[in-house]
Design a protein around this motif. Structure first.
Motif, PDB file in Angstrom:
ATOM      1  N   TYR A 249       0.827  -1.210   0.000  1.00  0.00           N
ATOM      2  CA  TYR A 249       0.000   0.000   0.000  1.00  0.00           C
ATOM      3  C   TYR A 249       0.863   1.264   0.000  1.00  0.00           C
ATOM      4  O   TYR A 249       0.444   2.303  -0.521  1.00  0.00           O
ATOM      5  CB  TYR A 249      -0.960  -0.015   1.186  1.00  0.00           C
ATOM      6  CG  TYR A 249      -2.148  -0.911   0.960  1.00  0.00           C
ATOM      7  CD1 TYR A 249      -3.083  -0.605  -0.023  1.00  0.00           C
ATOM      8  CD2 TYR A 249      -2.330  -2.073   1.715  1.00  0.00           C
ATOM      9  CE1 TYR A 249      -4.176  -1.436  -0.244  1.00  0.00           C
ATOM     10  CE2 TYR A 249      -3.427  -2.902   1.489  1.00  0.00           C
ATOM     11  CZ  TYR A 249      -4.331  -2.576   0.503  1.00  0.00           C
ATOM     12  OH  TYR A 249      -5.408  -3.408   0.266  1.00  0.00           O
ATOM     13  N   THR A 250       2.054   1.191   0.556  1.00  0.00           N
ATOM     14  CA  THR A 250       2.973   2.329   0.466  1.00  0.00           C
ATOM     15  C   THR A 250       3.379   2.561  -0.989  1.00  0.00           C
ATOM     16  O   THR A 250       3.426   3.709  -1.461  1.00  0.00           O
ATOM     17  CB  THR A 250       4.214   2.076   1.335  1.00  0.00           C
ATOM     18  OG1 THR A 250       3.813   1.908   2.701  1.00  0.00           O
ATOM     19  CG2 THR A 250       5.182   3.247   1.241  1.00  0.00           C
ATOM     20  N   GLN A 251       3.661   1.504  -1.715  1.00  0.00           N
ATOM     21  CA  GLN A 251       3.964   1.622  -3.140  1.00  0.00           C
ATOM     22  C   GLN A 251       2.768   2.164  -3.910  1.00  0.00           C
ATOM     23  O   GLN A 251       2.930   2.950  -4.856  1.00  0.00           O
ATOM     24  CB  GLN A 251       4.381   0.261  -3.690  1.00  0.00           C
ATOM     25  CG  GLN A 251       5.704  -0.255  -3.139  1.00  0.00           C
ATOM     26  CD  GLN A 251       6.026  -1.664  -3.611  1.00  0.00           C
ATOM     27  OE1 GLN A 251       5.170  -2.350  -4.181  1.00  0.00           O
ATOM     28  NE2 GLN A 251       7.252  -2.107  -3.372  1.00  0.00           N
ATOM     29  N   HIS A 252       1.581   1.743  -3.527  1.00  0.00           N
ATOM     30  CA  HIS A 252       0.366   2.250  -4.159  1.00  0.00           C
ATOM     31  C   HIS A 252       0.238   3.755  -3.935  1.00  0.00           C
ATOM     32  O   HIS A 252      -0.086   4.519  -4.866  1.00  0.00           O
ATOM     33  CB  HIS A 252      -0.846   1.512  -3.588  1.00  0.00           C
ATOM     34  CG  HIS A 252      -2.068   1.625  -4.435  1.00  0.00           C
ATOM     35  ND1 HIS A 252      -3.193   0.853  -4.242  1.00  0.00           N
ATOM     36  CD2 HIS A 252      -2.364   2.431  -5.480  1.00  0.00           C
ATOM     37  CE1 HIS A 252      -4.113   1.161  -5.134  1.00  0.00           C
ATOM     38  NE2 HIS A 252      -3.640   2.131  -5.894  1.00  0.00           N
ATOM     39  N   LEU A 253       0.504   4.201  -2.716  1.00  0.00           N
ATOM     40  CA  LEU A 253       0.456   5.637  -2.413  1.00  0.00           C
ATOM     41  C   LEU A 253       1.484   6.407  -3.228  1.00  0.00           C
ATOM     42  O   LEU A 253       1.186   7.498  -3.750  1.00  0.00           O
ATOM     43  CB  LEU A 253       0.697   5.861  -0.912  1.00  0.00           C
ATOM     44  CG  LEU A 253      -0.499   5.640   0.025  1.00  0.00           C
ATOM     45  CD1 LEU A 253      -0.056   5.761   1.473  1.00  0.00           C
ATOM     46  CD2 LEU A 253      -1.601   6.655  -0.267  1.00  0.00           C
TER      47      LEU A 253
END
Length: 323
Positions: A249-253
């Motif tokens: 989810y950090t990569q998604h952000l």
């Protein structure tokens, strides 16, 4: 009229009990015959109104169903949904969760924490999760929405399995679970709501649906056996799995902030579930989901630590409502 009734009754008796009502047409039954006396008129009217009443009731039932949009209403069991209103006075639109199930996610949680594997069990669990991460990255690559959707179909399984097995253990041993049954089932429900949110944003293809069915069937049964053999290792495995979810989810952000992924408006279900502002966007949704995953990470590592100390989960307070 009396002679007609007598002859009809005699025919019915001689004909093996066949009723004389059948040969009569509806028009004949409905036609009034006042000249034959009050009894004859009343008798014919009784015969003629029964079908009409039945048809009238049938039409009322049909109209009721149409008005209620084919909703099933049971007056016998008395099960009805209470009218629930939102804070702005409008009717609550969701059946899958209620206002008292909603919350504001604690996004201040440290998303960089990592449990360093020390024992052999920890190292095996950590390597297994990393291997699964490589496979998922190879398949989804930079399709972050599809990756998140697939992740949630897996992440929602451990809490359900753990909660179910603890529930059965509590029944067998006549013991309280210390609140851990509820805590783990809360985790499973929270992960399922992540999936319901992602499905609003990403429409899975047929081969992705097939992958989900296959992965769920394999993972559920494997984790079921895994938890029976070693709850300690199972919770550690889930803790590392949640760490990878935080990373995903950090990569998604980062992709949203860089413009690779469009920052679309948040779906209505996410706004109500996490109590987000009405103008919330995909970035806000991913932020709260990442915070949830970080909390699940802490819960499972904490549960594994309890087992490592030689204790049972019921001996430590369960983190109920820990979001």
């Amino acid at each position: 009229m009396k002679h007609i009734l007598v002859r009809s009754a005699a025919r019915a008796l001689l004909g093996g009990g066949r009723s004389y009502y059948r040969p009569l047409s509806t028009a004949a039954i409905v036609e009034p015959r006042h000249q034959h006396g009050a009894f004859g008129s009343f008798y014919l009217r009784r015969m003629s109104t029964l079908p009409e009443i039945k048809d009238q009731h049938s039409e009322e039932k049909k109209n009721e169903v149409n008005v209620n949009n084919n909703a099933v209403v049971s007056s016998y069991w008395g099960i009805t949904r209470p009218k629930v209103l939102k804070e702005d006075g409008t009717e609550w639109p969701w059946n899958c969760f209620m206002p008292w199930d909603t919350y504001r996610s604690d996004v201040s949680i440290d998303v960089t924490k990592h449990h360093t594997p020390k024992t052999l069990t920890d190292k095996v669990a950590f390597r297994a999760v990393k291997f699964l991460r490589v496979l998922s990255d190879m398949y989804f690559k930079e399709r972050y929405g599809c990756h998140a959707m697939m992740l949630e179909t897996i992440a929602a399984v451990p809490g359900m399995v753990g909660g179910m097995l603890l529930h059965l253990k509590s029944l067998r041993k006549f013991q309280h679970s210390g609140g851990w049954v509820k805590a783990l089932l809360e985790e499973a429900e929270n992960e399922r709501m992540h999936l319901m949110t992602m499905v609003e944003l990403v429409k899975p293809s047929w081969h992705e649906r097939l992958l989900v069915i296959t992965a769920q069937g394999v993972f559920f049964n494997a984790f079921f056996v895994f938890y029976l053999l070693s709850p300690k290792a199972a919770h550690r495995f889930v803790g590392y799995l949640e760490e990878e979810a935080v990373i995903s989810y950090t990569q998604h952000l980062n992709a949203i902030e860089s413009g690779k992924v469009e920052n679309v408006p948040a779906p209505a279900i996410a706004i109500d579930y996490w109590r987000l502002p009405k103008d919330a966007t995909l970035k806000d949704v991913v932020t709260v989901i990442r915070a949830d995953e970080a909390h699940h990470r802490d819960v499972n590592h904490f549960a594994s630590d309890i087992h490592y100390q030689g204790k049972e989960l019921k001996e430590a307070p369960a983190p109920i409502g820990y979001h």
